[in-house]
Design an enzyme around this catalytic site. Sequence first.
Site, PDB file in Angstrom:
ATOM      1  N   GLU A   1       0.884  -1.447   0.134  1.00 33.66           N
ATOM      2  CA  GLU A   1       0.016  -0.034   0.050  1.00 33.66           C
ATOM      3  C   GLU A   1       0.862   1.259  -0.044  1.00 33.66           C
ATOM      4  OE1 GLU A   1      -0.457  -2.478   2.033  1.00 33.66           O
ATOM      5  OE2 GLU A   1      -2.928  -3.204   1.867  1.00 33.66           O
TER       6      GLU A   1
ATOM      7  N   PHE B   1     -11.511  -6.985  14.397  1.00 34.01           N
ATOM      8  CA  PHE B   1     -10.759  -7.504  13.557  1.00 34.01           C
ATOM      9  C   PHE B   1     -10.101  -6.330  12.460  1.00 34.01           C
ATOM     10  CE2 PHE B   1      -9.262  -9.660   9.422  1.00 34.01           C
ATOM     11  CZ  PHE B   1      -7.972  -9.957   9.920  1.00 34.01           C
ATOM     12  N   GLN B   2      -9.001  -6.031  12.179  1.00 30.36           N
ATOM     13  CA  GLN B   2      -8.356  -5.015  11.319  1.00 30.36           C
ATOM     14  C   GLN B   2      -8.979  -3.596  11.554  1.00 30.36           C
ATOM     15  OE1 GLN B   2      -8.178  -6.757   7.377  1.00 30.36           O
ATOM     16  NE2 GLN B   2      -6.344  -7.544   7.862  1.00 30.36           N
TER      17      GLN B   2
ATOM     18  N   LYS C   1     -17.753  -0.220   6.712  1.00 29.11           N
ATOM     19  CA  LYS C   1     -18.189  -1.139   6.043  1.00 29.11           C
ATOM     20  C   LYS C   1     -19.740  -1.291   5.865  1.00 29.11           C
ATOM     21  CE  LYS C   1     -17.936  -5.783   4.262  1.00 29.11           C
ATOM     22  NZ  LYS C   1     -17.007  -7.178   4.161  1.00 29.11           N
TER      23      LYS C   1
ATOM     24  N   MET D   1      24.570   8.804   1.488  1.00 29.99           N
ATOM     25  CA  MET D   1      24.266  10.176   2.246  1.00 29.99           C
ATOM     26  C   MET D   1      24.596   9.943   3.896  1.00 29.99           C
ATOM     27  SD  MET D   1      24.051  13.050   1.797  1.00 29.99           S
ATOM     28  CE  MET D   1      23.002  13.804   0.274  1.00 29.99           C
TER      29      MET D   1
HETATM   30  C1  LIG Z   1      12.588   5.703   4.719  1.00 31.47           C
HETATM   31  C2  LIG Z   1      13.904   6.386   5.109  1.00 31.47           C
HETATM   32  N1  LIG Z   1      14.628   5.777   6.019  1.00 31.47           N
HETATM   33  C3  LIG Z   1      16.106   6.482   6.448  1.00 31.47           C
HETATM   34  C4  LIG Z   1      16.295   7.534   5.876  1.00 31.47           C
HETATM   35  C5  LIG Z   1      17.652   8.063   6.008  1.00 31.47           C
HETATM   36  N2  LIG Z   1      18.610   8.423   4.997  1.00 31.47           N
HETATM   37  C6  LIG Z   1      18.643   9.461   4.339  1.00 31.47           C
HETATM   38  S1  LIG Z   1      19.688   9.066   2.847  1.00 31.47           S
HETATM   39  C7  LIG Z   1      19.935   7.610   3.309  1.00 31.47           C
HETATM   40  C8  LIG Z   1      20.756   6.651   2.460  1.00 31.47           C
HETATM   41  C9  LIG Z   1      20.208   6.359   1.137  1.00 31.47           C
HETATM   42  O1  LIG Z   1      21.229   5.415   0.683  1.00 31.47           O
HETATM   43  P1  LIG Z   1      21.191   5.078  -0.953  1.00 31.47           P
HETATM   44  O2  LIG Z   1      19.535   4.707  -1.343  1.00 31.47           O
HETATM   45  O3  LIG Z   1      21.884   3.870  -1.075  1.00 31.47           O
HETATM   46  O4  LIG Z   1      21.380   6.373  -1.818  1.00 31.47           O
HETATM   47  P2  LIG Z   1      22.834   7.193  -1.833  1.00 31.47           P
HETATM   48  O5  LIG Z   1      22.861   7.945  -0.746  1.00 31.47           O
HETATM   49  O6  LIG Z   1      23.823   6.081  -1.563  1.00 31.47           O
HETATM   50  O7  LIG Z   1      22.961   7.804  -2.936  1.00 31.47           O
HETATM   51  C10 LIG Z   1      19.286   7.145   4.454  1.00 31.47           C
HETATM   52  C11 LIG Z   1      19.345   5.909   5.255  1.00 31.47           C
HETATM   53  C12 LIG Z   1      15.433   7.987   4.724  1.00 31.47           C
HETATM   54  N3  LIG Z   1      15.743   9.209   4.303  1.00 31.47           N
HETATM   55  N4  LIG Z   1      14.233   7.412   4.683  1.00 31.47           N
END
Ligand SMILES: Cc1ncc(C[n+]2csc(CCOP(=O)(O)OP(=O)(O)O)c2C)c(N)n1
Lengths: 165, 574
Positions: free
Chosen positions: B53, B115-116, B165, B482
């Site tokens: 979803e 439920f749900q 529902k 990042m």
């Molecule tokens: C759902 C979610 N969890 C954690 C983060 C924190 N976060 C920001 S950038 C990143 C790393 C992203 O890694 P990748 O997708 O491999 O991209 P890259 O930076 O290597 O290009 C994380 C964990 C986020 N933005 N969203």
Amino acid sequence: MQTILSILLENEPGSLSRIIGLFSQRAFNIESLTVAATEDKSLSRITIATNGDHEKIEQIIKQVNKLVDVLRISELSGKAHIERELMFVKLNAQTSDAREEIVRTTDIFRGQIVDCTNQLYTVQLSGKKEKLNAFIRSVKRQSDIIEIVRSGCVAIARGATALKP
Amino acid sequence: MTQLKLSGAAMVVQALNDLGVKHVFGYPGGSVLDIYDALFQQSEVQHVLVRHEQAATHMADAYSRSTDQIGVVLVTSGPGATNCITGIATAYMDSIPMVILSGQVATHLIGDDAFQETDMLGCSRPIVKHSYSCRAAEEIPTIIAKAFHLAKSGRPGPVVVDLPKDNLNPNATFDYFMPSEIKLRSYNPTIKGHPKQIKKAATALMAAKRPVIYAGGGVISANACDLLVAFAEKLNAPVTNTLMGLGSIPGTHPQFVGMLGMHGTYEANKSMGNADVIIALGARFDDRVTNNTDKFCTGAEIIHVDIDPSTISKNIRADIPVVGSIDIVLKQLLDFWQQEQLSQDSEANSLWWAQISEWRNRNCLKYDNSTGTIKPQQVIEALYRVTDGQAYITSDVGQHQMFTALYYPFSRPKQWINSGGLGTMGFGLPAAMGVKMAHPESEVVCISGDGSIQMNIQELSTCMQYDLPIKIVLLNNGNLGMVKQWQDMIYDGRHSHSYMQSLPDFVKLVEAYGHVGVNISDPSKLEQELTQAFELKDKLVFINVIVEEHEHVYPMQKRLGAIDDMWLGKGVDQ
Ligand SMILES: Cc1ncc(C[n+]2csc(CCOP(=O)(O)OP(=O)(O)O)c2C)c(N)n1
């Protein structure tokens, strides 16, 4: 500084929770909140006492106004207004001196004794927050406070100003 | 004409149809099976079955972002509804219109922990523009119409409609009534700027010696991009965009100085930091833009135009607030200039541009590509050429997102689709799918990272079912890039859990889903192989590009500094 906000909103399920949720979500304070339907049953009127500097209050007003359910919001504390809070105080007075003191103090504060048993007096008092606090300080000297319940303030603007849809 | 009588479930579908909805993204379950049955019996509204979803919400969201339509989501109660939360929050943070129809247990069971059963209105309250629960079948069309009206008007946002529902019962029919116009006594967004404020703003801008236009996503959602360009050209001021505003002015326009903020260009942040008048248009002075607010553009008079009054003076005090829709306000400003014949200090203006071109000459986006590895920047530049700069680009979150924002100059609004405010990893793939559904003839590319792509990779299966030949370009650095960059810069290189270690063989994986996978790792073949991959027009191609793992995104603002305190490279102070 305490600020009093008056809000007119749709009387719909969930509309109160949106107001309360907004305050907690954005780390705004609620000192007190009162709510009831108006003479038009489709609307509710809320009075909120809050605090914060000018910028904070401006944000609170804008954020509340942004809620889809909200029709009007007005800051009453900046205008000529009347505010009241209702309080019940249940007191335990062991001695007749203490009991007389309660009757006297209640009279001075223009309160009423609305319930009493041998030693227990329940006093009803309305007024501004400061007056209610002063009453508590006074009676505390000779009696024990069993419990206090306060309504939080309600307020209305003086003169022709009114919060209308 | 005889009165149409319908069940609640049929009303849902009829209302969507009456509102012009072509696609609904969703997933069935107990509480919405009556709606699914109603969907089955018609062909106007096409339902797209996702695999999770969350993906339905991102698809609907990107469908909205890339069109003037409203993306619609249909999910069951409980887990179906809660799986939407991330997607709703994503849309909310970026002010994207979306309507979420969530099933609910029957009215008499509400509150019993049935439920749900989940209190969806409660769960979603902080992340929706508004929400409704339908308490009677007859209410359904009006509530859905209200939800559409609210989602799109004023400051747009997601609206949840909860459907118990019992009100969907196919055996009970009622008069179907769809209102032709929606009026809400408690909701009247201000559209037109106050003339006094317009006058103040127009005068301050014309008197400015160093003006800057700071344009955000609000310009795009107000469809005010042509006006923005006209306004900028009239004022001859530099234009900078937020991450959300990219594309509102062509990336190749001579007055465009690039994105601003944390990873903004040197010239954009410098222009802001040295401006004497800044006009913010549909932007919100986010902390990823301002850096330290105490040091933010202290010499500038700030004009803030937004349709949402609560945005104005929230983070940065506006000297001249203007509440209104960006398109209307820009017209008002242009009209004012026309009528009053205000003129500009042209000498100051040329000095300002001379200064800006000095900043531009720092060439802050240059990077070293002589390392023998593929640089992520290089991939985006090659992609720009391969797609003629015309593809719809969606992205996930991380370094690859910033590289894309910096190295792919967008030529038009709604071309760049990313999660700016919430920064939701897992957004990119379903977003590309939503865009492709809306624009089947256009090239749609998802740029992702090895971390992000795995957050909704199951949707490759949906792509197969609905034949969505998108292109996925994975900047595979083997790391949560990042996160690693921050650990390099702030945590002395302690790479706590930013290394993926056990990446799947992506090519095999996409082949298992029935698509085409390609590995690219040789810098000298990058462009040629990319071109070949894009020649497979009717296939989903997953392009796994092995890129330099130690690359950082620059420029980068210094923590707690002013907007224009930046690093321009590893250890390269401005
Ligand atoms: C759902 C979610 N969890 C954690 C983060 C924190 N976060 C920001 S950038 C990143 C790393 C992203 O890694 P990748 O997708 O491999 O991209 P890259 O930076 O290597 O290009 C994380 C964990 C986020 N933005 N969203």
